[in-house]
Design a protein around this motif. Sequence first.
Motif, mmCIF file in Angstrom:
data_model
loop_
_atom_site.group_PDB
_atom_site.id
_atom_site.type_symbol
_atom_site.label_atom_id
_atom_site.label_comp_id
_atom_site.label_asym_id
_atom_site.label_seq_id
_atom_site.Cartn_x
_atom_site.Cartn_y
_atom_site.Cartn_z
ATOM 1 N N ALA A 77 0.855 -1.189 0.000
ATOM 2 C CA ALA A 77 0.000 0.000 0.000
ATOM 3 C C ALA A 77 0.887 1.234 0.000
ATOM 4 O O ALA A 77 1.864 1.300 0.752
ATOM 5 N N VAL A 78 0.555 2.200 -0.859
ATOM 6 C CA VAL A 78 1.373 3.391 -1.080
ATOM 7 C C VAL A 78 0.524 4.640 -0.901
ATOM 8 O O VAL A 78 -0.612 4.696 -1.368
ATOM 9 N N ASP A 79 1.093 5.650 -0.243
ATOM 10 C CA ASP A 79 0.527 6.994 -0.218
ATOM 11 C C ASP A 79 1.648 7.955 -0.594
ATOM 12 O O ASP A 79 2.646 8.053 0.113
ATOM 13 N N LEU A 80 1.477 8.648 -1.704
ATOM 14 C CA LEU A 80 2.483 9.603 -2.172
ATOM 15 C C LEU A 80 2.258 10.938 -1.474
ATOM 16 O O LEU A 80 2.019 11.971 -2.079
ATOM 17 N N SER A 81 2.361 10.896 -0.173
ATOM 18 C CA SER A 81 1.948 11.979 0.713
ATOM 19 C C SER A 81 2.996 13.070 0.888
ATOM 20 O O SER A 81 2.687 14.144 1.393
ATOM 21 N N GLY A 82 4.251 12.786 0.533
ATOM 22 C CA GLY A 82 5.333 13.699 0.873
ATOM 23 C C GLY A 82 5.872 13.455 2.269
ATOM 24 O O GLY A 82 6.782 14.139 2.714
ATOM 25 N N ARG A 83 5.306 12.459 2.954
ATOM 26 C CA ARG A 83 5.770 12.088 4.296
ATOM 27 C C ARG A 83 6.358 10.686 4.234
ATOM 28 O O ARG A 83 5.616 9.716 4.021
ATOM 29 N N PRO A 84 7.661 10.546 4.403
ATOM 30 C CA PRO A 84 8.268 9.214 4.294
ATOM 31 C C PRO A 84 7.975 8.348 5.512
ATOM 32 O O PRO A 84 8.064 8.800 6.644
ATOM 33 N N TYR A 85 7.613 7.101 5.237
ATOM 34 C CA TYR A 85 7.416 6.137 6.311
ATOM 35 C C TYR A 85 7.375 4.744 5.699
ATOM 36 O O TYR A 85 6.771 4.540 4.651
ATOM 37 N N LEU A 86 8.022 3.792 6.354
ATOM 38 C CA LEU A 86 7.967 2.398 5.919
ATOM 39 C C LEU A 86 7.473 1.529 7.056
ATOM 40 O O LEU A 86 8.006 1.585 8.168
ATOM 41 N N LYS A 87 6.476 0.734 6.773
ATOM 42 C CA LYS A 87 6.019 -0.323 7.676
ATOM 43 C C LYS A 87 6.215 -1.633 6.921
ATOM 44 O O LYS A 87 5.646 -1.817 5.841
ATOM 45 N N TYR A 88 7.037 -2.506 7.469
ATOM 46 C CA TYR A 88 7.487 -3.686 6.730
ATOM 47 C C TYR A 88 7.367 -4.922 7.602
ATOM 48 O O TYR A 88 7.812 -4.915 8.752
ATOM 49 N N GLN A 89 6.758 -5.969 7.046
ATOM 50 C CA GLN A 89 6.657 -7.225 7.783
ATOM 51 C C GLN A 89 6.869 -8.388 6.810
ATOM 52 O O GLN A 89 5.979 -8.715 6.027
ATOM 53 N N ALA A 90 8.054 -8.958 6.873
ATOM 54 C CA ALA A 90 8.386 -10.122 6.055
ATOM 55 C C ALA A 90 9.506 -10.872 6.748
ATOM 56 O O ALA A 90 10.561 -10.294 7.007
ATOM 57 N N ASP A 91 9.278 -12.118 7.062
ATOM 58 C CA ASP A 91 10.265 -12.923 7.780
ATOM 59 C C ASP A 91 10.842 -13.986 6.846
ATOM 60 O O ASP A 91 10.202 -15.001 6.573
ATOM 61 N N PHE A 92 12.057 -13.708 6.365
ATOM 62 C CA PHE A 92 12.731 -14.671 5.504
ATOM 63 C C PHE A 92 13.447 -15.712 6.364
ATOM 64 O O PHE A 92 13.897 -15.419 7.470
ATOM 65 N N THR A 93 13.543 -16.919 5.844
ATOM 66 C CA THR A 93 14.139 -18.014 6.609
ATOM 67 C C THR A 93 15.510 -18.423 6.067
ATOM 68 O O THR A 93 16.112 -19.368 6.574
ATOM 69 N N VAL A 94 15.988 -17.729 5.037
ATOM 70 C CA VAL A 94 17.327 -17.970 4.508
ATOM 71 C C VAL A 94 18.074 -16.640 4.483
ATOM 72 O O VAL A 94 17.466 -15.580 4.330
ATOM 73 N N PRO A 95 19.402 -16.653 4.628
ATOM 74 C CA PRO A 95 20.151 -15.397 4.667
ATOM 75 C C PRO A 95 20.347 -14.751 3.309
ATOM 76 O O PRO A 95 20.547 -13.537 3.224
ATOM 77 N N GLN A 96 20.321 -15.555 2.236
ATOM 78 C CA GLN A 96 20.567 -15.019 0.899
ATOM 79 C C GLN A 96 19.654 -15.666 -0.131
ATOM 80 O O GLN A 96 19.235 -16.814 0.023
ATOM 81 N N LEU A 97 19.375 -14.878 -1.161
ATOM 82 C CA LEU A 97 18.730 -15.389 -2.372
ATOM 83 C C LEU A 97 19.693 -15.061 -3.507
ATOM 84 O O LEU A 97 19.919 -13.880 -3.806
ATOM 85 N N GLY A 98 20.309 -16.072 -4.093
ATOM 86 C CA GLY A 98 21.428 -15.826 -4.986
ATOM 87 C C GLY A 98 22.531 -15.174 -4.179
ATOM 88 O O GLY A 98 22.920 -15.666 -3.125
ATOM 89 N N THR A 99 23.004 -14.016 -4.646
ATOM 90 C CA THR A 99 24.029 -13.276 -3.894
ATOM 91 C C THR A 99 23.446 -12.048 -3.198
ATOM 92 O O THR A 99 24.184 -11.169 -2.749
ATOM 93 N N MET A 100 22.124 -11.987 -3.106
ATOM 94 C CA MET A 100 21.459 -10.864 -2.433
ATOM 95 C C MET A 100 21.076 -11.268 -1.021
ATOM 96 O O MET A 100 20.374 -12.265 -0.812
ATOM 97 N N ASP A 101 21.550 -10.500 -0.049
ATOM 98 C CA ASP A 101 21.175 -10.751 1.343
ATOM 99 C C ASP A 101 19.690 -10.440 1.524
ATOM 100 O O ASP A 101 19.221 -9.364 1.131
ATOM 101 N N THR A 102 18.948 -11.351 2.133
ATOM 102 C CA THR A 102 17.509 -11.133 2.285
ATOM 103 C C THR A 102 17.188 -9.951 3.188
ATOM 104 O O THR A 102 16.148 -9.310 3.028
ATOM 105 N N GLU A 103 18.079 -9.607 4.117
ATOM 106 C CA GLU A 103 17.834 -8.437 4.960
ATOM 107 C C GLU A 103 17.846 -7.144 4.134
ATOM 108 O O GLU A 103 17.332 -6.111 4.573
ATOM 109 N N MET A 104 18.394 -7.214 2.925
ATOM 110 C CA MET A 104 18.459 -6.032 2.070
ATOM 111 C C MET A 104 17.137 -5.731 1.376
ATOM 112 O O MET A 104 16.975 -4.648 0.818
ATOM 113 N N VAL A 105 16.192 -6.640 1.416
ATOM 114 C CA VAL A 105 14.868 -6.355 0.860
ATOM 115 C C VAL A 105 14.265 -5.175 1.620
ATOM 116 O O VAL A 105 13.816 -4.188 1.030
#
Length: 196
Positions: free
Chosen positions: A108-136
């Motif tokens: 869900a996106v609001d182009l409000s001019g007010r930055p805010y991130l609410k994020y909920q995703a629990d990955f069970t592996v440290p990497q996907l290919g050479t991308m660290d999952t914490e970097m999502v």
Amino acid sequence: MENRIGTCTRKTKETEITLGINLDGTGKNQIDTGIAFFDHMLDGFARHGLFDLEVQVKGDLQVDSHHTIEDTGIVLGQAIAQALGDKAGIRRYGYFILPMDETLALAAVDLSGRPYLKYQADFTVPQLGTMDTEMVREFFYAVSYSAAMNLHLKILEEGNNHHMAEALFKAFGKALDMAVSEEPRIKEVWSTKGSL
């Protein structure tokens, strides 16, 4: 609306990035970040958001993926903000729930001019290919703050880690496409404040 295009470059001791986005595109893209899985995620974002996207990144991948991914998020957010201009006549809000096999993701996106991130995703592996999952999360944080958007991302049904990441990127593309689309009933900025 005319084609809304944003371009941005960033050069530091850690990364060198050139990025362009057309919010009124067809999903065509050329992406080379040096991280194949990240390229795949950005491709999904662009194709399903119908954004034309060009990204060229040279990053310090000998260190890890952090600077390359975070800085790409910063530059993408800046380019989106530039392409939007004063945001007059857009829907402003966008949302999407995207299924990918067993996985279900919400954006869900609001182009409000007010930055805010609410994020909920629990990955069970440290990497996907050479991308660290914490970097999502770090990528979306960078995009949300540099574009000054309110962004909510949530995995509603967990499953395969590849599916979870891909569902988040595609859902974000679909939600952003809705938010930047024209609202023909208004010509001004859609806010009681008169500006976003």
